[in-house]
Design an enzyme around this catalytic site. Structure first.
Site, PDB file in Angstrom:
ATOM      1  N   TYR A  83     -15.662 -61.447  54.879  1.00  0.00           N
ATOM      2  CA  TYR A  83     -14.439 -61.323  53.664  1.00  0.00           C
ATOM      3  C   TYR A  83     -13.967 -62.626  53.192  1.00  0.00           C
ATOM      4  O   TYR A  83     -13.283 -62.288  52.438  1.00  0.00           O
ATOM      5  CB  TYR A  83     -13.413 -60.577  54.489  1.00  0.00           C
ATOM      6  N   GLY A  84     -14.448 -63.704  53.669  1.00  0.00           N
ATOM      7  CA  GLY A  84     -13.919 -64.830  53.301  1.00  0.00           C
ATOM      8  C   GLY A  84     -14.937 -65.943  52.498  1.00  0.00           C
ATOM      9  O   GLY A  84     -15.626 -65.628  51.897  1.00  0.00           O
ATOM     10  N   THR A  85     -14.877 -67.076  53.425  1.00  0.00           N
ATOM     11  CA  THR A  85     -15.772 -68.169  52.555  1.00  0.00           C
ATOM     12  C   THR A  85     -17.318 -67.972  52.892  1.00  0.00           C
ATOM     13  O   THR A  85     -18.029 -68.631  52.483  1.00  0.00           O
ATOM     14  CB  THR A  85     -15.438 -69.486  53.309  1.00  0.00           C
ATOM     15  N   LEU A  86     -17.566 -66.964  53.672  1.00  0.00           N
ATOM     16  CA  LEU A  86     -19.032 -66.862  53.796  1.00  0.00           C
ATOM     17  C   LEU A  86     -19.561 -65.809  52.924  1.00  0.00           C
ATOM     18  O   LEU A  86     -20.843 -65.826  52.729  1.00  0.00           O
ATOM     19  CB  LEU A  86     -19.312 -66.019  55.331  1.00  0.00           C
ATOM     20  N   GLU A 136     -17.462 -70.653  63.266  1.00  0.00           N
ATOM     21  CA  GLU A 136     -16.123 -70.215  62.975  1.00  0.00           C
ATOM     22  C   GLU A 136     -15.370 -70.578  64.398  1.00  0.00           C
ATOM     23  O   GLU A 136     -14.108 -70.111  64.434  1.00  0.00           O
ATOM     24  CB  GLU A 136     -16.228 -68.553  63.077  1.00  0.00           C
TER      25      GLU A 136
HETATM   26  N1  PCA Z   1     -15.200 -66.989  57.245  1.00  0.00           N
HETATM   27  C1  PCA Z   1     -15.592 -65.844  57.555  1.00  0.00           C
HETATM   28  C2  PCA Z   1     -14.160 -65.601  58.399  1.00  0.00           C
HETATM   29  C3  PCA Z   1     -13.207 -66.227  57.434  1.00  0.00           C
HETATM   30  C4  PCA Z   1     -14.002 -67.381  57.068  1.00  0.00           C
HETATM   31  O1  PCA Z   1     -13.729 -68.005  55.732  1.00  0.00           O
HETATM   32  C5  PCA Z   1     -15.985 -64.819  56.820  1.00  0.00           C
HETATM   33  O2  PCA Z   1     -16.138 -65.087  55.643  1.00  0.00           O
HETATM   34  O3  PCA Z   1     -15.640 -63.625  57.031  1.00  0.00           O
END
Ligand code: PCA
Length: 149
Positions: free
Chosen positions: A7-10, A82
């Site tokens: 949900y984030g930077t990935l 992570e």
């Molecule tokens: N990376 C993981 C968790 C939060 C982040 O930045 C993601 O993208 O789900």
């Protein structure tokens, strides 16, 4: 094989997506898009503007993200990347499928691993909640990549 909901930077187009594409880390295959079946607070927190899904189901918003099928090697890599279980915890939660790739009929919802935050400073709960993360979004809290810290 395991399913991971990011949900984030990935996510695609976000600053850490490249680690999912690197076959030296294992295999990750994009399967579709989804959103959490339950609401969660997704906040951008700390001095490096890191997106954090707080493990408080029922508060916040249903959060959108991408579903990947990963092999064991990639899962171990992501745990390490992570900083799990120190910074994030990997838990399984229910994800509603919004869009599914190629073959097979889409399932309505499925359990996926997600990197969430179980322990956090109480003030993080007061931060604005997002339903879709974009590091370059109008919030202005641009992610500070690790290599710059
Ligand atoms: N990376 C993981 C968790 C939060 C982040 O930045 C993601 O993208 O789900």
């Amino acid at each position: 094989m395991a399913y991971v909901f990011v949900y984030g930077t990935l996510k695609r187009g976000q600053p850490n997506h490249k680690v999912l594409l690197d076959s030296a880390h294992g295999a990750a295959e994009f399967r579709g898009r989804g959103r959490t079946a339950e609401p969660y607070p997704l906040v951008i927190a700390g001095e490096h503007n890191i997106p954090r899904l707080l493990h408080l189901p029922g508060r916040g918003l249903r959060v959108a993200g991408e579903i990947y099928r990963v092999d064991e090697q990639m899962l171990r890599f992501l745990d390490d990347f992570e900083d799990c279980p120190r910074m994030y915890q990997r838990t399984a939660l229910q994800v509603e499928v919004l869009e599914w790739g190629d073959e097979g009929s889409p399932r309505e919802s499925m359990r996926c691993f997600v990197y969430s935050t179980a322990t956090h400073p109480p003030e993080w709960v007061q931060l604005p909640y997002h339903d879709t993360y974009d590091s370059e979004g109008p919030h202005g809290l641009r992610y500070n990549p690790r290599e710059n810290r």
